[in-house]
Design an enzyme around this catalytic site. Structure first.
Site, PDB file in Angstrom:
ATOM      1  N   LYS A  63       0.848  -1.198   0.000  1.00  0.00           N
ATOM      2  CA  LYS A  63       0.000   0.000   0.000  1.00  0.00           C
ATOM      3  C   LYS A  63       0.880   1.243   0.000  1.00  0.00           C
ATOM      4  CE  LYS A  63      -3.803   2.029   2.744  1.00  0.00           C
ATOM      5  NZ  LYS A  63      -4.621   1.867   3.979  1.00  0.00           N
ATOM      6  N   SER A 132      -9.337   2.050   3.059  1.00  0.00           N
ATOM      7  CA  SER A 132      -8.413   2.849   2.287  1.00  0.00           C
ATOM      8  C   SER A 132      -7.391   2.002   1.516  1.00  0.00           C
ATOM      9  CB  SER A 132      -7.667   3.791   3.223  1.00  0.00           C
ATOM     10  OG  SER A 132      -6.881   3.060   4.153  1.00  0.00           O
ATOM     11  N   SER A 156     -10.023  -0.198   7.149  1.00  0.00           N
ATOM     12  CA  SER A 156      -9.372  -0.155   5.831  1.00  0.00           C
ATOM     13  C   SER A 156      -8.755  -1.452   5.346  1.00  0.00           C
ATOM     14  CB  SER A 156      -8.289   0.930   5.830  1.00  0.00           C
ATOM     15  OG  SER A 156      -8.862   2.209   5.897  1.00  0.00           O
TER      16      SER A 156
END
Lengths: 414, 414
Positions: A63, A132, A156
């Site tokens: 990420k 997210s 997330s």
């Protein structure tokens, strides 16, 4: 989708070679990435680790909220467009030490908060992949990666895993290091893992940490407490039905299933999550707020303003509420191994404007309990509906095992 | 030395102007810095905040373990020579928000661990200023700064404050944000503050956090528990005499003073500190260890190797020991407001090779308790001997007040 556990077993057994896996992954990326938009950066020439590593060179995505020394780290914000960090985040080093090939940075919402990126849901590109950790979840769901790393501050990891129909594992707070992650809330930020199934994330966690976390073939049916929380009415009809279906299947397969009521202190703790998050975000992102306010999204700017208005006394009270709720967790898990609860209010929302709501995740993030999205159920529109297994703090192996057991039971349903 | 509390009062009362203070500080730096070597970088043209800020523009120094966007951030390591970070650390933003003028980065040992920098002790340049916040402590002691920021993972605030004869305040764990600090151990890293006296660090903490931490003129004599710890025999004769003298003066001034024995769990917790620190450092500095090993000091390389050899099970056991000891703190403080114990094994060591030992600080860092070095006593060689006041977690105001009270009692001795 690519099962990391199967790939590792096949490579170790000589049935396939890592070069073939990497070629397949890059072929899938070439075919899918334009539509899905899961990557912020791709390193086609990523240095492959020695074949001796436990992960056998398997490709992983990181990420883009983590620093990497060899690819840009933009944190989903225009403030950091093209930013090259000087170091790898600790989780990136752990991936490399474990023998993974880090082949790309995956799309994050702005600073892993609510302002969405461009990633689409592989099950239907008109829908959100969740956030997210949008890119990490979508890349695994699209078969572009067997494994990916994400983070959860609200919901997330578990929520995008639910929307994308894959396994997402948020470990006990602190199990995986956050060093080199762009901080949003130090009380809440938790590094999590994505894979096709629960056995895959369990293997990933075991090989990253050297801990006994792998899920075995034989698992006894767990004792499950179904928890509706005070927000049950916020769940869609099909999500409530999915939790009911998972509970029914588990009971039919031999699990002891009971319904648990959460004490009022957990509703208070749910509310405390936002106070803690917003107060800390106003400090963690103080440089950006004070110097680049015009480059922040409206929703983030408003959240930081709200954080700035929270008094230290209110923050301290929220932390005291959280401590009190954590203290009560032993009682909550006294008669059950794990909790079964929704992973999200429903299936993925339509459009890319919102990555959905974290209301069924925030409490467990604040509690620091391990949580796993169990994929397998599907809603009316053909979109995945994940259910969440939550275990006691530091009892990650049992939590993963129960989630894997439920995943098999769901997969085997007639 | 420059008292921040007096400067703020004088500026608010119109008795002096911040321009005069800044000129004086830069004059002292011109005169002293070449010998003392407290700064890694000095910003002579530092942008001055609006005069409305609570700290009235007072100059502060930031330990070079924190990121700054306008000065290099080298973390005391050649790996980061000349490194310009993209952001200010949160504590730097807090300083600016509170109206401080950030005029320099102060010398840290390598990654705030043991390999010393070039800073000398202002009381005698042949002696160490302590570490790892060497430059912050020495700059305040030399009158080059009224206030400075440091960090403590072992004893890196309280010990250099003791060696330099100034106040050093390690708050309750988490009170000041570590975001943007180069991490060594996330369980232990604690941001701390330096000032000439305890009232100065208390004012600094109050204005940075918006919390009620200021020390008033009138303080009741505290209830003090003298704690020798199981390492008392490691303290020098003059340090043991200093603690005895502080206890005698406190009792004579009206404090109730008793001797407390630490349960064996605290000796276990002391030992757990190193396990936790080394295990986490091997993750926090994984990029540097894996890619720049030849640019690490021998002591750090050996420590990271030792951390790499610690099993997750040993780390978990150390964390469990720490939790157990923290749980017992309520009992320890049942009948006393604060603990009195050595700030260091003795006065500053001769030479610049070692910054001294943290054995009298590690336990309190791991416990997360507030701790303050109280200056005022002096050893045989004319070097400062600090004594340490430790209070219960989150009871920082009482701890600071007790330390300020003892500081006055010591200063008033005949």
């Amino acid at each position: 989708m690519l099962s990391a556990a199967k790939l590792v077993a096949d490579i170790r057994a000589g049935k396939t070679r890592i070069g073939e896996t990497l070629a397949q992954v890059f072929d899938t990326i070439d075919a899918e990435e334009e539509l899905i938009g899961a990557f912020e950066a791709i390193d086609h020439g990523a240095a492959r680790p020695p074949a001796t590593g436990a992960l056998c060179g398997l490709p992983v995505g990181i990420k883009d909220i983590f620093d990497t020394a060899d690819m840009p780290s933009t944190y989903g914000s225009p403030i950091y467009a093209g930013h090259m960090a000087r170091t790898d985040a600790a989780i990136v080093s752990l991936c490399r030490r474990a023998g993974a090939t880090v082949i790309g940075k995956t799309v994050t919402t702005e600073f892993a908060f609510m302002h969405a990126g461009r990633t689409r849901n592989p099950h239907n590109p008109a829908y959100s992949p969740g956030g997210s950790s949008s890119g990490s979840a979508a890349a695994v769901a699209a078969g572009m990666l067997p494994l990916a790393v994400g983070t959860q501050t609200g919901g997330s990891v578990v929520r995008p895993a639910s929307f994308c129909g894959i396994a997402g594992y948020k470990p006990t707070f602190g199990l995986l290091p956050t060093v080199g992650m762009k901080t949003f809330s130090w009380t809440l930020d938790t590094v999590g893992l994505f894979g096709a199934g629960v056995v895959d994330v369990a293997l990933f966690a075991a090989l990253l940490t050297g801990r006994d976390l792998e899920v075995s073939e034989e698992i006894s049916p767990p004792r499950i407490g179904v928890v509706e929380t005070h927000l049950w009415n916020e769940a869609s009809g099909e999500m409530r039905a999915a939790v009911g279906e998972a509970a029914r299947l588990a009971a039919a397969a031999g699990a002891r299933v009971e319904t648990l009521q959460l004490a009022g202190t957990y509703a208070d703790a749910f509310a405390a999550h936002q106070v803690i998050q917003d107060f800390e975000a106003n400090l963690a992102l103080s440089y950006e707020r004070d110097n680049h306010s015009d480059e922040l999204s409206a929703i983030l700017r408003e959240t930081l303003d709200a954080g700035d208005a929270i008094t230290p006394e209110a923050y301290d009270a929220a932390q005291a509420t959280a401590r009190s709720a954590r203290h009560g967790l032993g009682k909550l898990f006294a008669d059950v191994d794990v909790i079964l609860t929704p992973s999200a209010p429903g299936a993925a929302p339509e459009g890319l404007g919102s990555t959905g709501s974290s209301i069924f995740n925030r409490l467990w993030t604040l509690m620091g309990t391990p949580a796993v999205n169990v994929p397998g159920l599907v809603g009316d529109k053909g979109l995945p509906l994940g259910v969440q297994i939550v275990g006691p703090v530091r009892v990650d192996k049992t939590t993963l095992a129960a989630a894997a057991w439920l995943e098999r039971v769901i997969a085997a349903r007639s």
